[in-house]
Design a protein around this motif. Structure first.
Motif, PDB file in Angstrom:
ATOM      1  N   ALA A 145       0.823  -1.215   0.000  1.00 53.60           N
ATOM      2  CA  ALA A 145       0.000   0.000   0.000  1.00 53.60           C
ATOM      3  C   ALA A 145       0.855   1.262   0.000  1.00 53.60           C
ATOM      4  O   ALA A 145       0.391   2.337  -0.393  1.00 53.60           O
ATOM      5  CB  ALA A 145      -0.921  -0.007   1.210  1.00 53.60           C
ATOM      6  N   HIS A 146       2.116   1.144   0.467  1.00 53.73           N
ATOM      7  CA  HIS A 146       2.959   2.341   0.562  1.00 53.73           C
ATOM      8  C   HIS A 146       3.946   2.467  -0.592  1.00 53.73           C
ATOM      9  O   HIS A 146       4.883   3.249  -0.520  1.00 53.73           O
ATOM     10  CB  HIS A 146       3.695   2.365   1.899  1.00 53.73           C
ATOM     11  N   ASN A 147       3.757   1.694  -1.641  1.00 58.80           N
ATOM     12  CA  ASN A 147       4.645   1.848  -2.796  1.00 58.80           C
ATOM     13  C   ASN A 147       4.571   3.263  -3.340  1.00 58.80           C
ATOM     14  O   ASN A 147       3.514   3.876  -3.281  1.00 58.80           O
ATOM     15  CB  ASN A 147       4.230   0.864  -3.912  1.00 58.80           C
ATOM     16  N   PRO A 148       5.642   3.813  -3.919  1.00 67.23           N
ATOM     17  CA  PRO A 148       6.959   3.190  -4.016  1.00 67.23           C
ATOM     18  C   PRO A 148       7.732   3.228  -2.692  1.00 67.23           C
ATOM     19  O   PRO A 148       7.578   4.172  -1.925  1.00 67.23           O
ATOM     20  CB  PRO A 148       7.682   4.047  -5.063  1.00 67.23           C
ATOM     21  N   VAL A 149       8.569   2.202  -2.478  1.00 70.05           N
ATOM     22  CA  VAL A 149       9.376   2.204  -1.253  1.00 70.05           C
ATOM     23  C   VAL A 149      10.657   3.016  -1.448  1.00 70.05           C
ATOM     24  O   VAL A 149      11.286   3.419  -0.475  1.00 70.05           O
ATOM     25  CB  VAL A 149       9.702   0.781  -0.747  1.00 70.05           C
ATOM     26  N   ILE A 150      11.079   3.221  -2.669  1.00 71.43           N
ATOM     27  CA  ILE A 150      12.139   4.209  -2.947  1.00 71.43           C
ATOM     28  C   ILE A 150      11.654   5.059  -4.117  1.00 71.43           C
ATOM     29  O   ILE A 150      11.381   4.555  -5.211  1.00 71.43           O
ATOM     30  CB  ILE A 150      13.495   3.570  -3.309  1.00 71.43           C
ATOM     31  N   ASN A 151      11.539   6.355  -3.834  1.00 74.28           N
ATOM     32  CA  ASN A 151      11.049   7.283  -4.844  1.00 74.28           C
ATOM     33  C   ASN A 151      12.213   8.069  -5.445  1.00 74.28           C
ATOM     34  O   ASN A 151      13.344   7.970  -4.973  1.00 74.28           O
ATOM     35  CB  ASN A 151      10.038   8.235  -4.186  1.00 74.28           C
ATOM     36  N   THR A 152      11.918   8.887  -6.442  1.00 75.24           N
ATOM     37  CA  THR A 152      12.999   9.613  -7.124  1.00 75.24           C
ATOM     38  C   THR A 152      13.684  10.630  -6.202  1.00 75.24           C
ATOM     39  O   THR A 152      14.808  11.035  -6.477  1.00 75.24           O
ATOM     40  CB  THR A 152      12.458  10.347  -8.363  1.00 75.24           C
ATOM     41  N   ASP A 153      13.017  11.033  -5.101  1.00 75.23           N
ATOM     42  CA  ASP A 153      13.686  11.988  -4.200  1.00 75.23           C
ATOM     43  C   ASP A 153      14.839  11.344  -3.435  1.00 75.23           C
ATOM     44  O   ASP A 153      15.593  12.029  -2.753  1.00 75.23           O
ATOM     45  CB  ASP A 153      12.679  12.633  -3.231  1.00 75.23           C
ATOM     46  N   GLN A 154      14.979  10.020  -3.548  1.00 74.05           N
ATOM     47  CA  GLN A 154      16.120   9.364  -2.899  1.00 74.05           C
ATOM     48  C   GLN A 154      17.246   9.040  -3.871  1.00 74.05           C
ATOM     49  O   GLN A 154      18.131   8.246  -3.581  1.00 74.05           O
ATOM     50  CB  GLN A 154      15.657   8.093  -2.179  1.00 74.05           C
ATOM     51  N   ILE A 155      17.175   9.646  -5.048  1.00 74.72           N
ATOM     52  CA  ILE A 155      18.273   9.487  -6.003  1.00 74.72           C
ATOM     53  C   ILE A 155      19.310  10.576  -5.699  1.00 74.72           C
ATOM     54  O   ILE A 155      18.950  11.750  -5.592  1.00 74.72           O
ATOM     55  CB  ILE A 155      17.779   9.654  -7.463  1.00 74.72           C
ATOM     56  N   PRO A 156      20.591  10.200  -5.532  1.00 76.38           N
ATOM     57  CA  PRO A 156      21.595  11.217  -5.211  1.00 76.38           C
ATOM     58  C   PRO A 156      21.837  12.180  -6.382  1.00 76.38           C
ATOM     59  O   PRO A 156      21.474  11.884  -7.523  1.00 76.38           O
ATOM     60  CB  PRO A 156      22.852  10.390  -4.920  1.00 76.38           C
ATOM     61  N   ALA A 157      22.488  13.297  -6.063  1.00 75.06           N
ATOM     62  CA  ALA A 157      22.828  14.291  -7.094  1.00 75.06           C
ATOM     63  C   ALA A 157      23.795  13.684  -8.105  1.00 75.06           C
ATOM     64  O   ALA A 157      24.501  12.714  -7.810  1.00 75.06           O
ATOM     65  CB  ALA A 157      23.464  15.509  -6.433  1.00 75.06           C
ATOM     66  N   HIS A 158      23.871  14.261  -9.263  1.00 75.02           N
ATOM     67  CA  HIS A 158      24.770  13.837 -10.349  1.00 75.02           C
ATOM     68  C   HIS A 158      24.488  12.425 -10.851  1.00 75.02           C
ATOM     69  O   HIS A 158      25.328  11.815 -11.494  1.00 75.02           O
ATOM     70  CB  HIS A 158      26.254  13.957  -9.937  1.00 75.02           C
ATOM     71  N   ASP A 185      25.892  12.010 -14.645  1.00 75.46           N
ATOM     72  CA  ASP A 185      25.704  13.082 -15.621  1.00 75.46           C
ATOM     73  C   ASP A 185      26.857  13.191 -16.619  1.00 75.46           C
ATOM     74  O   ASP A 185      26.831  14.033 -17.503  1.00 75.46           O
ATOM     75  CB  ASP A 185      25.396  14.420 -14.919  1.00 75.46           C
ATOM     76  N   GLN A 186      27.861  12.320 -16.486  1.00 72.96           N
ATOM     77  CA  GLN A 186      28.909  12.228 -17.511  1.00 72.96           C
ATOM     78  C   GLN A 186      28.628  11.065 -18.480  1.00 72.96           C
ATOM     79  O   GLN A 186      29.474  10.729 -19.314  1.00 72.96           O
ATOM     80  CB  GLN A 186      30.287  11.955 -16.882  1.00 72.96           C
ATOM     81  N   ASN A 206      25.568   4.706  -0.852  1.00 74.67           N
ATOM     82  CA  ASN A 206      26.637   5.306  -1.665  1.00 74.67           C
ATOM     83  C   ASN A 206      26.544   4.818  -3.114  1.00 74.67           C
ATOM     84  O   ASN A 206      25.770   3.919  -3.421  1.00 74.67           O
ATOM     85  CB  ASN A 206      28.010   4.913  -1.108  1.00 74.67           C
ATOM     86  N   VAL A 207      27.409   5.418  -3.960  1.00 78.28           N
ATOM     87  CA  VAL A 207      27.651   4.853  -5.289  1.00 78.28           C
ATOM     88  C   VAL A 207      28.589   3.670  -5.039  1.00 78.28           C
ATOM     89  O   VAL A 207      29.711   3.852  -4.564  1.00 78.28           O
ATOM     90  CB  VAL A 207      28.319   5.879  -6.226  1.00 78.28           C
ATOM     91  N   MET A 208      28.117   2.462  -5.315  1.00 77.89           N
ATOM     92  CA  MET A 208      28.892   1.283  -4.950  1.00 77.89           C
ATOM     93  C   MET A 208      30.012   0.996  -5.940  1.00 77.89           C
ATOM     94  O   MET A 208      31.094   0.524  -5.560  1.00 77.89           O
ATOM     95  CB  MET A 208      27.951   0.086  -4.868  1.00 77.89           C
TER      96      MET A 208
END
Ligand code: FRU
Length: 490
Positions: A145-158, A185-186, A206-208
Motif C-alpha cells: 500500500a505504501h509503494n513506491p518504497v524508494i522514490n525519485t527523491d532518494q536518487i543522489p545528485a549527479h 551526468d557524464q 553510496n555509489v557502490m
C-alpha cells in the motif's frame, strides 16, 4: 483497455494454441506465449526454484512489462504459474521492470522497478521507482500500500533521475541491501547501494561502483553475492565499446571479484571480465540454493538481434541453461547444473580415435549434448560442424596456433549471422568441450566452464548433421553425444 493479471492469464490460456513449435526449445525455459526478457526474482522458496521474468504476453515484442512466473524442482522442468505482476498501479503503470525476490518472515517478497512514462518518447520521457509485493503462498502477490518504497527523491545528485532500476536485494549482517543500476551526468554506468532493516524503509548508502569510462553508458541488472570468501558483482553494461575480441554485442555482461564495504558502501575491485563470450546473453541473475550452489540464469537473446520467431510464431525470448558459478582464484567458472545429466538419453559414444580431414558422425539431432576431450597438439585447426544440412552449418572451431576459439553462425540459418572469438589456452594440447544444442540455441562450455559462448541459431528442421573436422591430426580421447529429453518425456 487497462492491464491486469486476470486479463493476462485469460489471454495466454486462449492464445496458447497459436504457438508455432518449429524453434521452441526442448530443455530451456521459455514463456508460454508472447515475449520474455530478463530473468527476475530467481529464488528457492519452500523447496522449489521460482523463476520470474520480464513478460509481455500480448505480442512477441517488448511492451508493457508484466512478471511471468514458473517453478521447478530441478531447474530443468518448469511449471508455469499465473502471471505474478501486471502494470496496474500509478507507480508502475507503464511497466513492472526487472527486480529480485527475497524470503522474509516466511513470506516471499518481490522488489521491482515501476516504470512511469511522462511523454511520448520512450527513450527519454520516463522515470522509475522501486516497489515491493508480498506473497504467503508464493503464487499470489499483493503490492504494498505504501509503494513506491524508494522514490525519485532518494536518487543522489549527479545521478540519472530516470534510469534507476533493477533492484537486487541481499542480506549482510542482519540488514537488507539493495543494488540498483543507473548512470551519472557524464554518461557513465554506475550502481547505487541502499540499506533497510525491514524492506519497507530504505536509506541511500553510496555509489557502490562506477564505470571508469570503458564500461558503457548505463548499467542494468546488478547482482552482488558472496562466493567462497570474496564478493562478486555482476551487471549488464549498455553500449560498451569492443576491446579486442570482447564486448562485440551492443550490450554486455561483466563480473568483478572484490570486496564490498557495507559501511562506506564501496565495492573495491581491480578488473572486470566478460560473463559470456557469445552472441546472446544478457541481464543474468543468480541465487543461492539449499545445496550451497550459486546458480545463474541469463536471458538467451540480445536487444539488437532480430528474432525470427517474432514473425508468425507468437513467441520470442528464452533463458540460458542454469549455470553453477564456481570461484577459481581471481576467476569464475560457469558450468551447467548437474541436474541436466538426468535428461540424457541414447546417443553416440566413442573413444581413442584420430580425425584428419572431415568425419561425419553417425548421429543427427536438434536437441542434444556433446562432451568432447581432444588433443590438438598435432592439429592446425579442429572444428565441429553442427546443425548441418545442404546449405546450413554452425561452426565451432579451435586454432591451437592462435589459441583462439570461434563460434561462427554465418551459415546457421535464417537468424542473424556473425562470429565471436575468444582466446583459450589448451595446456598440453588438451581441449575439453561441453556443447548444448537445442532447437534454436547453442551453448559451448570451454575447458570445464573457464569460458562460455552462447548464441541463438535458426536452422531448417532438416539441418541435423554433425561432423568433426581436423586440419592436421586431432586425437579424440572421448566423444559422448546424448540426445536430451524434453522434460515432459522423463
Ligand atoms: C534489461 C532491462 C532492464 C529493465 C528491463 C525492462 O534487459 O532493460 O534494465 O528493467 O530490461 O524490460
Amino acid at each position: 483497455m487497462s492491464y491486469s493479471i486476470e486479463r493476462a492469464n485469460s489471454f495466454i490460456a486462449e492464445s496458447k494454441h497459436l504457438l508455432v513449435d518449429q524453434y521452441r526449445l526442448h530443455y530451456h525455459f521459455m514463456g508460454e506465449f508472447g515475449w520474455i526478457n530478463d530473468p527476475n526474482g530467481f529464488i528457492q522458496y519452500n523447496g522449489e526454484y521460482h523463476l520470474f521474468y520480464q513478460y509481455h504476453p500480448y505480442q512477441p515484442v517488448w511492451g508493457p512489462m508484466h512478471w511471468g512466473h514458473a517453478v521447478s524442482k530441478d531447474l530443468v522442468e518448469w511449471r508455469h504459474l499465473p502471471v505474478a505482476l501486471a502494470p496496474d498501479q500509478p507507480y508502475d503503470r507503464d511497466g513492472c521492470f526487472s527486480g529480485s525476490a527475497i524470503e522474509h518472515n516466511e513470506n516471499l517478497y518481490l522488489l521491482y522497478t515501476g516504470h512511469i512514462m511522462t511523454g511520448p518518447d520512450i527513450t527519454k520521457d520516463y522515470y522509475q521507482v522501486q516497489n515491493i509485493a508480498v506473497s504467503q503462498d508464493g503464487i499470489l502477490f499483493a503490492k504494498d500500500a505504501h509503494n513506491p518504497v524508494i522514490n525519485t527523491d532518494q536518487i543522489p545528485a549527479h545521478t540519472s533521475q530516470k534510469d534507476f532500476r533493477d533492484p537486487k536485494v541481499f542480506v549482510r549482517d542482519g540488514q537488507f541491501y539493495m543494488v540498483l543500476g543507473s548512470n551519472d551526468d557524464q554518461g557513465k554506468g554506475l550502481i547505487l547501494l541502499y540499506r533497510s532493516a525491514d524492506l519497507h524503509t530504505w536509506e541511500y548508502v553510496n555509489v557502490m561502483a562506477q564505470s571508469d569510462g570503458t564500461l558503457g553508458d548505463n548499467w542494468e541488472c546488478p547482482d552482488v553475492f558472496e562466493l567462497d570468501g570474496v564478493d562478486v558483482l555482476m551487471m549488464s553494461p549498455q553500449r560498451m565499446a569492443p576491446q579486442g575480441n570482447n564486448y562485440h554485442n551492443l550490450h554486455s555482461t561483466v563480473y568483478m571479484i572484490g570486496k564490498l564495504n557495507t559501511d562506506t558502501g564501496v565495492f573495491d575491485y581491480h578488473q572486470y571480465i566478460p560473463i559470456d563470450y557469445g552472441f546472446d546473453f544478457y541481464a543474468c541473475q543468480t541465487t543461492l540454493d539449499d545445496q550451497g550452489r550459486r546458480i545463474m540464469i541469463g536471458w538467451m537473446d540480445s536487444w539488437e538481434a532480430s528474432m525470427p520467431t517474432q514473425n508468425g510464431h507468437h513467441w520470442a525470448g528464452a533463458m540460458t541453461l542454469p549455470r553453477e558459478v564456481i570461484r577459481e582464484g581471481e576467476h569464475l567458472l560457469f558450468r551447467p547444473v548437474a541436474e541436466l545429466e538426468q535428461y540424457r538419453l541414447d546417443g553416440l559414444h566413442a573413444e581413442s580415435f584420430e580425425v584428419q580431414g572431415q568425419q561425419v558422425l553417425e548421429y543427427t539431432g536438434e536437441s542434444y549434448e556433446i562432451e568432447l576431450n581432444v588433443d590438438v597438439t598435432k592439429a592446425e585447426e579442429f572444428a565441429i560442424h553442427l546443425r548441418t544440412g545442404e546449405t546450413e552449418t554452425t561452426v565451432l572451431s579451435y586454432s591451437p596456433l592462435e589459441q583462439l576459439f570461434r563460434f561462427n553462425r554465418d551459415q546457421s540459418g535464417i537468424g542473424p549471422g556473425g562470429e565471436r572469438i575468444t582466446s583459450l589456452a589448451t595446456p598440453a594440447g588438451k581441449l575439453h568441450l561441453r556443447i548444448f544444442v537445442d532447437l534454436s540455441s547453442v551453448e559451448v562450455f570451454l575447458q570445464n566452464g573457464e569460458k562460455v559462448m552462447t548464441g541463438r541459431i535458426y536452422p531448417q528442421p532438416e539441418s541435423q548433421g554433425i561432423a568433426l573436422y581436423s586440419n592436421g591430426i586431432t586425437q579424440v580421447q572421448s566423444l559422448h553425444i546424448w540426445n536430451l529429453a524434453k522434460p515432459e518425456q522423463i
